[in-house]
Design a protein around this motif. Sequence first.
Motif, mmCIF file in Angstrom:
data_model
loop_
_atom_site.group_PDB
_atom_site.id
_atom_site.type_symbol
_atom_site.label_atom_id
_atom_site.label_comp_id
_atom_site.label_asym_id
_atom_site.label_seq_id
_atom_site.Cartn_x
_atom_site.Cartn_y
_atom_site.Cartn_z
ATOM 1 N N THR A 1 36.922 35.424 30.846
ATOM 2 C CA THR A 1 38.166 36.088 30.455
ATOM 3 C C THR A 1 38.891 35.318 29.345
ATOM 4 N N ASP B 1 36.518 43.655 35.263
ATOM 5 C CA ASP B 1 36.459 42.863 36.497
ATOM 6 C C ASP B 1 37.395 43.505 37.501
ATOM 7 N N ARG C 1 37.859 40.684 41.435
ATOM 8 C CA ARG C 1 38.745 39.571 41.781
ATOM 9 C C ARG C 1 40.208 39.999 41.614
ATOM 10 N N GLN D 1 45.362 38.767 34.522
ATOM 11 C CA GLN D 1 45.007 37.663 33.618
ATOM 12 C C GLN D 1 44.675 38.197 32.221
ATOM 13 N N ASP E 1 35.305 42.859 29.720
ATOM 14 C CA ASP E 1 35.248 41.782 30.704
ATOM 15 C C ASP E 1 34.500 42.311 31.931
HETATM 16 MG MG LIG Z 1 37.442 36.567 34.523
#
Ligand SMILES: [Mg+2]
Length: 337
Positions: A141, A164, A167, A173, A217
């Motif tokens: 990331t 992603d 998570r 993020q 990502d």
């Molecule tokens: Mg990541």
Amino acid sequence: MGFLKKLKDKVKSRKKSDEVLEKIKETNSSTYEKGLKKSSFFITNKLNKLAESKISIGDEYFESIEEILIMSDVNYATAIKIISLLKKAIVKNKAESVSECNELLFEVIYNLYGSDDTSLNFNKDGLTVILVIGVNGVGKTTSIAKLSNIIQKSGKSVRVVAGDTFRAGAVDQLSKWAEKLNIGITKPVKDFQDPASVIFKGIDDAIEEGVDVLICDTAGRLQSKKNLMNELNKINSIIEKKVKGGASEVLLVVDSTTGQNAISQAHSFNEVAEITGIVLTKLDGTSKGGVILSIKNQIDIPVKFVGLGEKIDDLQSFNLEEYILSFTEGLYLDEQE
Ligand SMILES: [Mg+2]
Ligand SMILES: Nc1nc2c(ncn2[C@@H]2O[C@H](COP(=O)(O)OP(=O)(O)OP(=O)(O)O)[C@@H](O)[C@H]2O)c(=O)[nH]1
């Protein structure tokens, strides 16, 4: 003129360019130097000690070099190859001092590495899709944020997609980075959404927005080879459906501080995806910068970018000259004109 002096002159004489591809490849010597400080300290310290010890250039010297290489995460077979080439170079150059031989070591490494095409591939007929993969925590990331910054600075527009969905916190993020960089982001609409469907939406958004590059990502979860293959196949077929020729780049991110683990990850991913380049992160956190030679010799996928720190400008295009020069910072050289 000694090899390292010639290399320094070559790097100094590089011109800045206006071309997108060349701009992406521009590097910053001080970022390299800072990022490779630990590796350089480790290796030059050991080599300088050999030079000071007045060791003769024979078995003991070569054994020490082998040990230094292996401790720097150069794999055994590569270390042996380097030493055999070093022996030949010493004879050819009639090198008499240890410091001369030490410098020849880097000339041998430089020649052995050879040249790789580190350019990013772009789609000439439309949206360029860059897929970023790799295991948990390697720096995917953050590298995407840094890469977006590089591409933006080169003059192309960028969007990212938060593929992603696994998570908690991963989407936030990437969102924070996108906000900082002032670029668009496509996010999942529900928890654990199928990553392929988020990327599907990301491509639609990118085309609608008219951006040049979309960086995707993905989750770094460890899973069985079969599941990973299925997931990547699904993502790839979605991209291929939407963009002729599919992803222009599939970048595998590996963490240099994990040493030989990084190599085995590259091996495994290479079996399930057509990797076009490696991003080698966290070089600033290791003294074992020799891992790059193992990647070259064991896998032969070009390292396209290196992570030299946590700041946004700390991802740099991989440049062998800068790498060798930073590595040898502080190395005792024979007096030369
Ligand atoms: Mg990541
Ligand atoms: N020192 C240093 N830290 C880095 C570098 N690249 C990434 N990091 C740090 O590594 C940590 C993990 O980075 P992420 O980008 O979240 O890694 P990831 O692969 O996306 O992780 P998952 O999404 O959990 O799979 C963060 O704290 C980053 O700041 C680097 O080149 N140098």
